[in-house]
Design a protein around this motif. Sequence first.
Motif, PDB file in Angstrom:
ATOM      1  N   ALA A 175       0.839  -1.205   0.000  1.00 44.95           N
ATOM      2  CA  ALA A 175       0.000   0.000   0.000  1.00 44.95           C
ATOM      3  C   ALA A 175       0.874   1.255   0.000  1.00 44.95           C
ATOM      4  O   ALA A 175       0.600   2.218  -0.728  1.00 44.95           O
ATOM      5  N   GLU A 176       1.930   1.239   0.818  1.00 48.84           N
ATOM      6  CA  GLU A 176       2.824   2.413   0.879  1.00 48.84           C
ATOM      7  C   GLU A 176       3.523   2.643  -0.461  1.00 48.84           C
ATOM      8  O   GLU A 176       3.641   3.772  -0.931  1.00 48.84           O
ATOM      9  N   CYS A 177       3.972   1.526  -1.059  1.00 49.98           N
ATOM     10  CA  CYS A 177       4.639   1.634  -2.371  1.00 49.98           C
ATOM     11  C   CYS A 177       3.677   2.207  -3.404  1.00 49.98           C
ATOM     12  O   CYS A 177       4.049   3.064  -4.219  1.00 49.98           O
ATOM     13  N   ILE A 178       2.443   1.735  -3.377  1.00 48.66           N
ATOM     14  CA  ILE A 178       1.458   2.181  -4.375  1.00 48.66           C
ATOM     15  C   ILE A 178       1.153   3.667  -4.184  1.00 48.66           C
ATOM     16  O   ILE A 178       1.139   4.444  -5.142  1.00 48.66           O
ATOM     17  N   ARG A 179       0.944   4.048  -2.916  1.00 45.31           N
ATOM     18  CA  ARG A 179       0.621   5.457  -2.641  1.00 45.31           C
ATOM     19  C   ARG A 179       1.762   6.374  -3.096  1.00 45.31           C
ATOM     20  O   ARG A 179       1.545   7.392  -3.744  1.00 45.31           O
ATOM     21  N   ALA A 180       3.003   5.962  -2.771  1.00 41.26           N
ATOM     22  CA  ALA A 180       4.165   6.785  -3.156  1.00 41.26           C
ATOM     23  C   ALA A 180       4.271   6.873  -4.680  1.00 41.26           C
ATOM     24  O   ALA A 180       4.549   7.945  -5.230  1.00 41.26           O
ATOM     25  N   SER A 181       4.019   5.763  -5.360  1.00 39.98           N
ATOM     26  CA  SER A 181       4.092   5.767  -6.831  1.00 39.98           C
ATOM     27  C   SER A 181       3.062   6.740  -7.391  1.00 39.98           C
ATOM     28  O   SER A 181       3.351   7.519  -8.295  1.00 39.98           O
ATOM     29  N   LEU A 182       1.860   6.691  -6.803  1.00 37.86           N
ATOM     30  CA  LEU A 182       0.796   7.572  -7.288  1.00 37.86           C
ATOM     31  C   LEU A 182       1.074   9.035  -6.955  1.00 37.86           C
ATOM     32  O   LEU A 182       0.591   9.936  -7.634  1.00 37.86           O
ATOM     33  N   ASP A 183       1.852   9.242  -5.879  1.00 41.82           N
ATOM     34  CA  ASP A 183       2.182  10.611  -5.482  1.00 41.82           C
ATOM     35  C   ASP A 183       3.341  11.186  -6.297  1.00 41.82           C
ATOM     36  O   ASP A 183       3.925  12.215  -5.920  1.00 41.82           O
ATOM     37  N   GLY A 184       3.709  10.509  -7.369  1.00 41.80           N
ATOM     38  CA  GLY A 184       4.756  11.057  -8.240  1.00 41.80           C
ATOM     39  C   GLY A 184       6.141  10.535  -7.938  1.00 41.80           C
ATOM     40  O   GLY A 184       7.137  11.207  -8.250  1.00 41.80           O
ATOM     41  N   LEU A 187      -6.735   0.865  -9.403  1.00 44.50           N
ATOM     42  CA  LEU A 187      -6.772  -0.207  -8.397  1.00 44.50           C
ATOM     43  C   LEU A 187      -7.601   0.274  -7.215  1.00 44.50           C
ATOM     44  O   LEU A 187      -7.256   1.266  -6.568  1.00 44.50           O
ATOM     45  N   LYS A 188      -8.707  -0.449  -6.946  1.00 44.46           N
ATOM     46  CA  LYS A 188      -9.622   0.046  -5.912  1.00 44.46           C
ATOM     47  C   LYS A 188      -9.100  -0.248  -4.511  1.00 44.46           C
ATOM     48  O   LYS A 188      -9.238   0.543  -3.607  1.00 44.46           O
ATOM     49  N   LYS A 189      -8.542  -1.454  -4.340  1.00 43.66           N
ATOM     50  CA  LYS A 189      -8.049  -1.809  -3.002  1.00 43.66           C
ATOM     51  C   LYS A 189      -6.576  -2.140  -3.120  1.00 43.66           C
ATOM     52  O   LYS A 189      -6.213  -3.057  -3.872  1.00 43.66           O
ATOM     53  N   THR A 190      -5.755  -1.448  -2.377  1.00 42.26           N
ATOM     54  CA  THR A 190      -4.319  -1.725  -2.476  1.00 42.26           C
ATOM     55  C   THR A 190      -4.019  -3.152  -2.008  1.00 42.26           C
ATOM     56  O   THR A 190      -3.064  -3.768  -2.462  1.00 42.26           O
ATOM     57  N   SER A 191      -4.873  -3.684  -1.126  1.00 43.28           N
ATOM     58  CA  SER A 191      -4.641  -5.048  -0.636  1.00 43.28           C
ATOM     59  C   SER A 191      -4.848  -6.075  -1.748  1.00 43.28           C
ATOM     60  O   SER A 191      -4.435  -7.220  -1.636  1.00 43.28           O
ATOM     61  N   ALA A 192      -5.510  -5.666  -2.834  1.00 42.90           N
ATOM     62  CA  ALA A 192      -5.784  -6.610  -3.931  1.00 42.90           C
ATOM     63  C   ALA A 192      -4.741  -6.486  -5.042  1.00 42.90           C
ATOM     64  O   ALA A 192      -4.970  -6.925  -6.166  1.00 42.90           O
ATOM     65  N   PHE A 193      -3.590  -5.875  -4.722  1.00 43.01           N
ATOM     66  CA  PHE A 193      -2.603  -5.631  -5.770  1.00 43.01           C
ATOM     67  C   PHE A 193      -2.149  -6.921  -6.467  1.00 43.01           C
ATOM     68  O   PHE A 193      -2.082  -6.986  -7.698  1.00 43.01           O
TER      69      PHE A 193
END
Lengths: 175, 446
Positions: free
Chosen positions: A5-14, A62-68
């Motif tokens: 989740a942290e990796c995904i959020r950071a990726s989305l944050d640029g 991606l709706k749920k980061t847990s479903a990555f």
Amino acid sequence: METDAECIRASLDGHPEAYGHLVRRYQAPLMGYLVGRLRDRQEAEEIAQEVFVRSYAGLATLKKTSAFVPWLFGIANRVVKESHRAKGREKRLPFSDDVPARTPVEPAVPDETLQSSVAELNERYRQVIVLRYHGRMTCEQVAQVLDLPLGTVTKRLSRAYAMLREKLNSREART
Amino acid sequence: MTCRQCRESLVAFLEKIPGAPVAEIERHLAECDACRGEAAAVRALRDRMIQLGETAGAGPSIEQTVMDRIAQHVQQKQEVGPMMTIRERFFAHPWRLSAASIVFAALISAALIFVGRGNRYSFAQTVEAHRNVRTVHVLIENGARLTMGKDGAFTYPPESGATEMWIEVGEDGKPVRVRMDMAWTDDGPKTVFWRDGKASVWFPSKNVFLTINDTRVLSQIPKEFLDPNSMVKALDQRVSAGKVQVSQIKLLYESDLNPKVLVVNPPEPEGTVEVYVIDPKTKLLQEYEKYKKKGTELEFAARFRFTEYNEPIPASVFATALQADVTRVDWSKQEIGLAQGKMSDSEVSEAVVRHFFEFIIAKDYDKAGAIYSGLPGDKLKKAIGPMAPKVISIGPAKPDDRPGRKGTYCVPFEVEWSPGEPHKNGTAYVRPVEGQPGRWMLDGGI
């Protein structure tokens, strides 16, 4: 950088470099799954790259980061299908000298007997086995990727084991 | 726990699936050499598979190549997102129905001919393709706990599990063999078979195998459960009769490779929205979905997936391997219940309950069992035990008004189960016997 989740959020944050952690984390299961499914390491590698690139491009959906993980393998299934369709079209072309023909590379596997028995399984059983072991997924994740009820996954796994044991017994009896 | 139950749950046990009967399996494995051997063999195979999977995934890192491509992607701001069907886009969120409606309005619908970019699709192609379907494998989500009442009403409660079906139809389109695995019903999990003109039902939780000689069993199953051929035909007829309008969702990436998605969307604010997903190559029905429409919101009801069209169905699917101690009840060979004669429905319902108690009092368990759904006498004797009931009152019978219970009667009764014990009230359920016209049987409640 710890969780998906942290990796995904950071990726989305640029911060696309954060996505590198996910690639490192899931390369082996994804490659395992693709090699098990395609039996061609070179093709598996090309598809794995495409899957990670597409997954990055679609992270926002991606709706749920847990479903990555199931989502990533779902993309892999689509890319494999697209690749097969494209190959079907290639085959229909009368001349394709400019595209060198590629011989499938059989990876040197220590348990060739088992690998061949898995390859002989009917697609729906092979898919469950390959996701579970090559893709290193739990049954719940397999159920999510294939969009099947958990009970169907365990039932298929059970049938796949029975078929594999039968195949292994007859192969080992012959040798 | 029996060996069969142990082996059926072995994978769930080994995979640590929540809800697996761990303690029972462990107890059984401690006592049973054969099952212990089976578990060891499966464990050994899993170990080999784990090793194989790890070897297959090993190799040089692709991280650098992937990250280079991503950098290029970011620079060019290309949109390479994963393919998402328009159906997913519209139906992922309820509010999108209104957006979907705008798209529908722009589509050709009346003649069911849909023109995409560079390709032309007509629903007639699907109708034609389904004429040649003989076998199909169906997966149904949220359809397992449906009520298959005689009034045709059925519901899909959200907590229900999945149903899996295999269907084989003959040249005439009628089912030849059917297997339906229902994860959960009012009777617990059950498997329904249709073979050789007879229906049979396996109730694993009750260890009962019931055979019924009645073709109406199939007619009670909603058409959409029976086979996709019927569904396609029914939609074609509904459109021809002008009862519904069908639209095709236009995909952003319209091509020969994308599925054709047809939507039946009634104009009323409430109703059922149906989605038919057609395979672009074979023109066969791939998926069918149902949504309850409430204003601009859609609530998912059920999804049917049709796969393995015309693939041979393995013989094991239609085989039944039952435990030796299974209770076999065969309504095709045994006369069940009581003849109605000139009695009214409520009179025969009361008579069924009265006769049942009379046979129990006379200790004629075979006859009592024949009244009670054909239950074998010895099983009934075991269930009743040493009780010697005395009937205080029976009736009056009245129709059962629970959903899906049309045709069943509720019969109140008061009984003193053993001498000196307080009287107990109860309600017995009585209904006609399938495949045995004019006969009524006790169906439960005692």
